[in-house]
Design a protein around this motif. Structure first.
Motif, PDB file in Angstrom:
ATOM      1  N   CYS A   1       0.844  -1.213   0.000  1.00 58.31           N
ATOM      2  CA  CYS A   1       0.000   0.000   0.000  1.00 58.31           C
ATOM      3  C   CYS A   1       0.874   1.256   0.000  1.00 58.31           C
ATOM      4  CB  CYS A   1      -0.919   0.008   1.218  1.00 58.31           C
ATOM      5  SG  CYS A   1      -2.212  -1.258   1.195  1.00 58.31           S
ATOM      6  N   ILE A   2       1.914   1.243   0.824  1.00 48.15           N
ATOM      7  CA  ILE A   2       2.806   2.400   0.932  1.00 48.15           C
ATOM      8  C   ILE A   2       3.577   2.611  -0.372  1.00 48.15           C
ATOM      9  CG2 ILE A   2       4.886   3.272   2.078  1.00 48.15           C
ATOM     10  CD1 ILE A   2       3.862   1.909   4.651  1.00 48.15           C
ATOM     11  N   LEU A   3       4.085   1.515  -0.956  1.00 54.51           N
ATOM     12  CA  LEU A   3       4.864   1.609  -2.196  1.00 54.51           C
ATOM     13  C   LEU A   3       4.028   2.180  -3.339  1.00 54.51           C
ATOM     14  CD1 LEU A   3       7.561   0.988  -3.601  1.00 54.51           C
ATOM     15  CD2 LEU A   3       6.655  -1.291  -4.135  1.00 54.51           C
ATOM     16  N   VAL A   4       2.795   1.725  -3.456  1.00 55.79           N
ATOM     17  CA  VAL A   4       1.899   2.235  -4.500  1.00 55.79           C
ATOM     18  C   VAL A   4       1.684   3.736  -4.337  1.00 55.79           C
ATOM     19  CG1 VAL A   4      -0.502   2.229  -5.308  1.00 55.79           C
ATOM     20  CG2 VAL A   4       0.706   0.077  -4.969  1.00 55.79           C
ATOM     21  N   SER A   5       1.517   4.175  -3.092  1.00 55.97           N
ATOM     22  CA  SER A   5       1.311   5.599  -2.803  1.00 55.97           C
ATOM     23  C   SER A   5       2.489   6.442  -3.299  1.00 55.97           C
ATOM     24  CB  SER A   5       1.107   5.793  -1.298  1.00 55.97           C
ATOM     25  OG  SER A   5       0.995   7.157  -0.976  1.00 55.97           O
ATOM     26  N   TRP A   6       3.700   6.018  -2.978  1.00 58.99           N
ATOM     27  CA  TRP A   6       4.907   6.765  -3.377  1.00 58.99           C
ATOM     28  C   TRP A   6       5.064   6.792  -4.900  1.00 58.99           C
ATOM     29  CZ3 TRP A   6       8.907   9.209  -0.507  1.00 58.99           C
ATOM     30  CH2 TRP A   6       8.690   9.228   0.876  1.00 58.99           C
ATOM     31  N   ILE A   7       4.900   5.628  -5.528  1.00 61.58           N
ATOM     32  CA  ILE A   7       5.048   5.547  -6.985  1.00 61.58           C
ATOM     33  C   ILE A   7       4.001   6.419  -7.679  1.00 61.58           C
ATOM     34  CG2 ILE A   7       4.835   4.006  -8.984  1.00 61.58           C
ATOM     35  CD1 ILE A   7       6.020   1.777  -7.250  1.00 61.58           C
ATOM     36  N   TRP A   8       2.775   6.368  -7.170  1.00 62.64           N
ATOM     37  CA  TRP A   8       1.687   7.128  -7.792  1.00 62.64           C
ATOM     38  C   TRP A   8       1.950   8.628  -7.721  1.00 62.64           C
ATOM     39  CZ3 TRP A   8      -2.158   6.994 -11.037  1.00 62.64           C
ATOM     40  CH2 TRP A   8      -3.125   8.003 -11.010  1.00 62.64           C
ATOM     41  N   PHE A   9       2.358   9.136  -6.565  1.00 63.34           N
ATOM     42  CA  PHE A   9       2.557  10.579  -6.423  1.00 63.34           C
ATOM     43  C   PHE A   9       3.716  11.084  -7.290  1.00 63.34           C
ATOM     44  CE2 PHE A   9       0.383  10.325  -2.086  1.00 63.34           C
ATOM     45  CZ  PHE A   9      -0.807  10.807  -2.607  1.00 63.34           C
ATOM     46  N   PHE A  10       4.791  10.312  -7.343  1.00 66.34           N
ATOM     47  CA  PHE A  10       5.910  10.711  -8.214  1.00 66.34           C
ATOM     48  C   PHE A  10       5.485  10.679  -9.683  1.00 66.34           C
ATOM     49  CE2 PHE A  10       8.806  10.385  -4.620  1.00 66.34           C
ATOM     50  CZ  PHE A  10       9.794  11.299  -4.956  1.00 66.34           C
ATOM     51  N   GLY A  11       4.747   9.645 -10.071  1.00 65.55           N
ATOM     52  CA  GLY A  11       4.274   9.526 -11.448  1.00 65.55           C
ATOM     53  C   GLY A  11       3.298  10.633 -11.812  1.00 65.55           C
ATOM     54  N   LEU A  12       2.434  10.985 -10.858  1.00 70.98           N
ATOM     55  CA  LEU A  12       1.435  12.029 -11.098  1.00 70.98           C
ATOM     56  C   LEU A  12       2.099  13.391 -11.287  1.00 70.98           C
ATOM     57  CD1 LEU A  12      -1.667  12.253 -11.225  1.00 70.98           C
ATOM     58  CD2 LEU A  12      -1.644  12.858  -8.802  1.00 70.98           C
ATOM     59  N   ALA A  13       3.074  13.687 -10.454  1.00 74.42           N
ATOM     60  CA  ALA A  13       3.801  14.951 -10.575  1.00 74.42           C
ATOM     61  C   ALA A  13       4.596  15.002 -11.885  1.00 74.42           C
ATOM     62  CB  ALA A  13       4.740  15.142  -9.386  1.00 74.42           C
ATOM     63  N   LEU A  14       5.160  13.875 -12.266  1.00 72.80           N
ATOM     64  CA  LEU A  14       5.912  13.809 -13.523  1.00 72.80           C
ATOM     65  C   LEU A  14       4.980  14.041 -14.713  1.00 72.80           C
ATOM     66  CD1 LEU A  14       8.658  13.288 -14.826  1.00 72.80           C
ATOM     67  CD2 LEU A  14       8.117  10.845 -14.857  1.00 72.80           C
ATOM     68  N   ALA A  15       3.771  13.471 -14.640  1.00 75.66           N
ATOM     69  CA  ALA A  15       2.784  13.699 -15.700  1.00 75.66           C
ATOM     70  C   ALA A  15       2.410  15.182 -15.767  1.00 75.66           C
ATOM     71  CB  ALA A  15       1.536  12.846 -15.444  1.00 75.66           C
ATOM     72  N   GLY A  16       2.260  15.786 -14.592  1.00 66.99           N
ATOM     73  CA  GLY A  16       1.968  17.218 -14.545  1.00 66.99           C
ATOM     74  C   GLY A  16       3.087  18.041 -15.156  1.00 66.99           C
ATOM     75  N   LYS A  17       4.331  17.642 -14.876  1.00 68.70           N
ATOM     76  CA  LYS A  17       5.498  18.338 -15.428  1.00 68.70           C
ATOM     77  C   LYS A  17       5.513  18.265 -16.948  1.00 68.70           C
ATOM     78  CE  LYS A  17       9.546  20.287 -15.598  1.00 68.70           C
ATOM     79  NZ  LYS A  17       9.572  21.768 -15.626  1.00 68.70           N
ATOM     80  N   ILE A  18       5.208  17.091 -17.493  1.00 66.82           N
ATOM     81  CA  ILE A  18       5.186  16.907 -18.948  1.00 66.82           C
ATOM     82  C   ILE A  18       4.107  17.784 -19.583  1.00 66.82           C
ATOM     83  CG2 ILE A  18       4.695  15.244 -20.791  1.00 66.82           C
ATOM     84  CD1 ILE A  18       5.934  13.088 -18.949  1.00 66.82           C
TER      85      ILE A  18
END
Length: 207
Positions: free
Chosen positions: A152-169
């Motif tokens: 659960c914790i790992l998914v949370s971290w991966i999701w937030f980094f991925g979401l911010a990266l998508a926002g950056k793109i």
């Protein structure tokens, strides 16, 4: 243990994927920062807050929120006011062009405080974590429970980094900020919808 791991991953994705105030803020941070590294403190803060909520839920500590009506009412009331304010802030914000982001991006300190607020003052997120992850963790013991929690914790971290990266793109692609202006309006409406939903929950609680 493998079953617990898969269950934790699937459950965390199911809870975190729907658009909400926290996701909207992280995405916007990625899009509004001139450099991705400037969004990292906010991403880490949101991830740590989620980690805290997950641990408290699995350990059974945060269930106190569900058993003390006065505390639940206070949490709902503060959360509604904060979400209304956050929605208004995003609605009014004007996206900067790529060349202006360095000057107009949110300061690290303000971003961290906002990330903590949107993570810990969001009753919807807290109750989902307590009610779903906390309850589901009762099915496991020992190493299986640890695997479930870590998933659960790992998914949370991966999701937030991925979401911010998508926002950056998206932010880099949208040089003039036209698309982000639309995203901001939609984001504000989503946040206000969450506030209204929590408002109905509060109404039911006070009846």
């Amino acid at each position: 243990m493998l079953t617990a791991l898969i269950h934790g991953i699937a459950l965390a994705f199911g809870l975190i994927l729907p658009l909400g105030a926290q996701n909207v803020f992280i995405f916007n941070q990625g899009a509004s920062q001139a450099r991705f590294r400037k969004a990292i403190p906010v991403i880490v803060t949101a991830s740590l807050c989620d980690t805290l909520l997950i641990l408290l839920s699995v350990l059974g500590v945060s269930v106190i929120v569900l058993t003390i009506p006065a505390l639940q009412t206070a949490l709902f009331s503060i959360g509604i006011l904060f979400l209304i304010y956050m929605g208004w802030s995003i609605w009014k914000s004007e996206p900067a062009s790529l060349s202006q982001k360095e000057e107009t991006s949110v300061s690290v300190k303000k971003g961290i405080i906002f990330a903590m607020s949107v993570s810990l003052l969001n009753p919807h997120a807290i109750l989902d974590t307590v009610g779903v992850i906390g309850t589901s963790s009762l099915n496991y013991q020992g190493s299986s429970k640890v695997a479930f929690t870590l998933a659960c914790i790992l998914v949370s971290w991966i999701w937030f980094f991925g979401l911010a990266l998508a926002g950056k793109i998206v932010g880099d692609f949208d040089n003039e900020g036209k698309f982000m202006r639309i995203i901001n309006k939609i984001s504000a409406l989503i946040i206000w919808a969450v506030a209204i939903y929590i408002g109905f929950q509060l109404y039911d609680l006070l009846k």
